[in-house]
Design an enzyme around this catalytic site. Structure first.
Site, PDB file in Angstrom:
ATOM      1  N   ASP A 195      -6.930   1.776  -8.515  1.00 29.81           N
ATOM      2  CA  ASP A 195      -7.471   3.131  -8.715  1.00 29.81           C
ATOM      3  C   ASP A 195      -7.655   3.396 -10.208  1.00 29.81           C
ATOM      4  O   ASP A 195      -6.741   3.169 -10.995  1.00 29.81           O
ATOM      5  CB  ASP A 195      -6.495   4.178  -8.157  1.00 29.81           C
ATOM      6  CG  ASP A 195      -6.502   4.210  -6.644  1.00 29.81           C
ATOM      7  OD1 ASP A 195      -7.579   4.051  -6.042  1.00 29.81           O
ATOM      8  OD2 ASP A 195      -5.408   4.389  -6.061  1.00 29.81           O
ATOM      9  N   ASP A 249     -14.110  -2.911 -11.535  1.00 31.64           N
ATOM     10  CA  ASP A 249     -15.451  -2.554 -12.016  1.00 31.64           C
ATOM     11  C   ASP A 249     -15.357  -1.470 -13.091  1.00 31.64           C
ATOM     12  O   ASP A 249     -16.360  -0.861 -13.443  1.00 31.64           O
ATOM     13  CB  ASP A 249     -16.354  -2.105 -10.847  1.00 31.64           C
ATOM     14  CG  ASP A 249     -15.752  -0.967 -10.041  1.00 31.64           C
ATOM     15  OD1 ASP A 249     -14.639  -0.514 -10.376  1.00 31.64           O
ATOM     16  OD2 ASP A 249     -16.376  -0.515  -9.072  1.00 31.64           O
ATOM     17  N   LYS A 264      -8.953  10.684 -15.422  1.00 33.89           N
ATOM     18  CA  LYS A 264      -8.529  11.765 -16.328  1.00 33.89           C
ATOM     19  C   LYS A 264      -7.342  11.307 -17.181  1.00 33.89           C
ATOM     20  O   LYS A 264      -6.400  10.703 -16.652  1.00 33.89           O
ATOM     21  CB  LYS A 264      -8.104  13.001 -15.523  1.00 33.89           C
ATOM     22  CG  LYS A 264      -9.264  13.672 -14.840  1.00 33.89           C
ATOM     23  CD  LYS A 264      -8.804  14.887 -14.070  1.00 33.89           C
ATOM     24  CE  LYS A 264      -9.969  15.473 -13.303  1.00 33.89           C
ATOM     25  NZ  LYS A 264      -9.570  16.279 -12.177  1.00 33.89           N
ATOM     26  N   GLU A 268       0.846  -1.201   0.000  1.00 35.72           N
ATOM     27  CA  GLU A 268       0.000   0.000   0.000  1.00 35.72           C
ATOM     28  C   GLU A 268       0.878   1.248   0.000  1.00 35.72           C
ATOM     29  O   GLU A 268       1.841   1.326   0.740  1.00 35.72           O
ATOM     30  CB  GLU A 268      -0.935  -0.026   1.224  1.00 35.72           C
ATOM     31  CG  GLU A 268      -1.868   1.138   1.373  1.00 35.72           C
ATOM     32  CD  GLU A 268      -2.652   1.520   0.124  1.00 35.72           C
ATOM     33  OE1 GLU A 268      -3.415   0.703  -0.400  1.00 35.72           O
ATOM     34  OE2 GLU A 268      -2.484   2.669  -0.332  1.00 35.72           O
TER      35      GLU A 268
HETATM   36  C1  LIG Z   1      -9.386   1.677  -5.207  1.00 33.90           C
HETATM   37  S1  LIG Z   1      -8.334   1.172  -3.895  1.00 33.90           S
HETATM   38  C2  LIG Z   1      -8.792  -0.556  -3.725  1.00 33.90           C
HETATM   39  C3  LIG Z   1      -8.460  -1.094  -2.375  1.00 33.90           C
HETATM   40  C4  LIG Z   1      -8.769  -2.590  -2.162  1.00 33.90           C
HETATM   41  N1  LIG Z   1      -7.894  -3.405  -2.984  1.00 33.90           N
HETATM   42  C5  LIG Z   1     -10.210  -2.894  -2.437  1.00 33.90           C
HETATM   43  O1  LIG Z   1     -10.497  -3.585  -3.434  1.00 33.90           O
HETATM   44  O2  LIG Z   1     -11.072  -2.459  -1.639  1.00 33.90           O
HETATM   45  C6  LIG Z   1      -6.700   1.032  -4.625  1.00 33.90           C
HETATM   46  C7  LIG Z   1      -5.581   1.069  -3.600  1.00 33.90           C
HETATM   47  O3  LIG Z   1      -4.312   0.917  -4.249  1.00 33.90           O
HETATM   48  C8  LIG Z   1      -3.378   1.799  -3.642  1.00 33.90           C
HETATM   49  N2  LIG Z   1      -2.304   2.055  -4.637  1.00 33.90           N
HETATM   50  C9  LIG Z   1      -2.428   2.783  -5.773  1.00 33.90           C
HETATM   51  N3  LIG Z   1      -1.267   2.783  -6.458  1.00 33.90           N
HETATM   52  C10 LIG Z   1      -0.382   2.037  -5.733  1.00 33.90           C
HETATM   53  C11 LIG Z   1       0.976   1.672  -5.923  1.00 33.90           C
HETATM   54  N4  LIG Z   1       1.647   2.066  -7.002  1.00 33.90           N
HETATM   55  N5  LIG Z   1       1.573   0.904  -4.973  1.00 33.90           N
HETATM   56  C12 LIG Z   1       0.883   0.497  -3.870  1.00 33.90           C
HETATM   57  N6  LIG Z   1      -0.407   0.820  -3.650  1.00 33.90           N
HETATM   58  C13 LIG Z   1      -1.045   1.575  -4.564  1.00 33.90           C
HETATM   59  C14 LIG Z   1      -4.205   3.015  -3.310  1.00 33.90           C
HETATM   60  O4  LIG Z   1      -3.614   3.836  -2.322  1.00 33.90           O
HETATM   61  C15 LIG Z   1      -5.513   2.365  -2.844  1.00 33.90           C
HETATM   62  O5  LIG Z   1      -5.506   2.110  -1.456  1.00 33.90           O
END
Ligand SMILES: C[S@@+](CC[C@H](N)C(=O)[O-])C[C@H]1O[C@@H](n2cnc3c(N)ncnc32)[C@H](O)[C@@H]1O
Length: 201
Positions: A106, A142, A110, A57
């Site tokens: 994520d 999704d 954009k 994370e």
């Molecule tokens: C939309 S959330 C989904 C969280 C969880 N996997 C779920 O399905 O509920 C995506 C997560 O990935 C983390 N994240 C994004 N880019 C990352 C990276 N390069 N390395 C580690 N974590 C990352 C974000 O901070 C976020 O907590």
């Protein structure tokens, strides 16, 4: 505590690995990339407590929260603060990971933010290095414009085999018996979910 909603993974601040490596003892190892609150891993640990679970994370506050919760519950879950595209091989030994989950990366909708998306050739390279032969890699989203490029990333890499057949989504639902926070939300609000499952050759 206020948790930041998003951070830009390309900031130079994240280039150097500053996380704490988990203590691993050779039991089967499952890793969630971008674990957020690690609901998925906590539930996996409850269902299969003889394994080890590591969440990667980039939001440091969440890493602390997950690790405090894991200690309080006494479960084999550990979160590591890192930029997963850069640091996979700093955290895990080659061929040491049995399963990788990428749950709902994520979307960064954009166009100017597309280079912040997590699933790319660099992440696949890191996964290929740390996954043992036969390890599973599971991705779900999704957002079609995340799921399709994620599939393309793994299809183009000969080290991964799509378990549903080339360029085919996994239709049977999540086979692991637990749900991430985002997955629960998507299912409860009726959003479509695209899932793909690969095996490391
Ligand atoms: C939309 S959330 C989904 C969280 C969880 N996997 C779920 O399905 O509920 C995506 C997560 O990935 C983390 N994240 C994004 N880019 C990352 C990276 N390069 N390395 C580690 N974590 C990352 C974000 O901070 C976020 O907590």
């Amino acid at each position: 505590m206020r948790i930041r909603q998003h951070v830009n993974p390309n900031q130079v601040h994240f280039a150097r690995f500053r996380g704490e490596r988990p203590v691993l003892d050779g039991r089967p190892l499952e890793v969630e990339v971008g674990c957020a609150d690690a609901q998925f891993l906590f539930e996996r640990a409850q269902a299969a407590p003889s394994r080890q679970y590591v969440g990667l994370e980039i939001r440091e506050d969440l890493v602390d929260l997950v690790n405090r919760r894991a200690r309080a519950l006494g479960v084999p879950v550990h979160a590591v603060f890192c930029q997963a595209q850069l640091h996979m091989t700093e955290i895990f030994a080659p061929g040491s990971v049995d399963r990788v989950y990428i749950n709902f990366p994520d979307p960064w909708f954009k166009r100017r933010h597309h280079d912040r998306r997590m699933v790319d050739a660099a992440l696949a390279e890191g996964i290929a290095a740390v996954a043992r032969p036969g390890a599973e890699i599971f991705v779900q989203s999704d957002v079609w414009n995340i799921a399709l490029p994620a599939m393309a990333t793994f299809e183009r890499d000969d080290r991964f085999v799509n378990l549903a057949g080339e360029w085919t989504f996994w239709r049977a639902g999540n086979p692991y018996g637990v749900r991430s926070w985002r997955e629960q939300h998507a299912e409860e609000t009726g959003l479509p979910i695209w899932r793909i499952r690969y095996r490391r050759r």
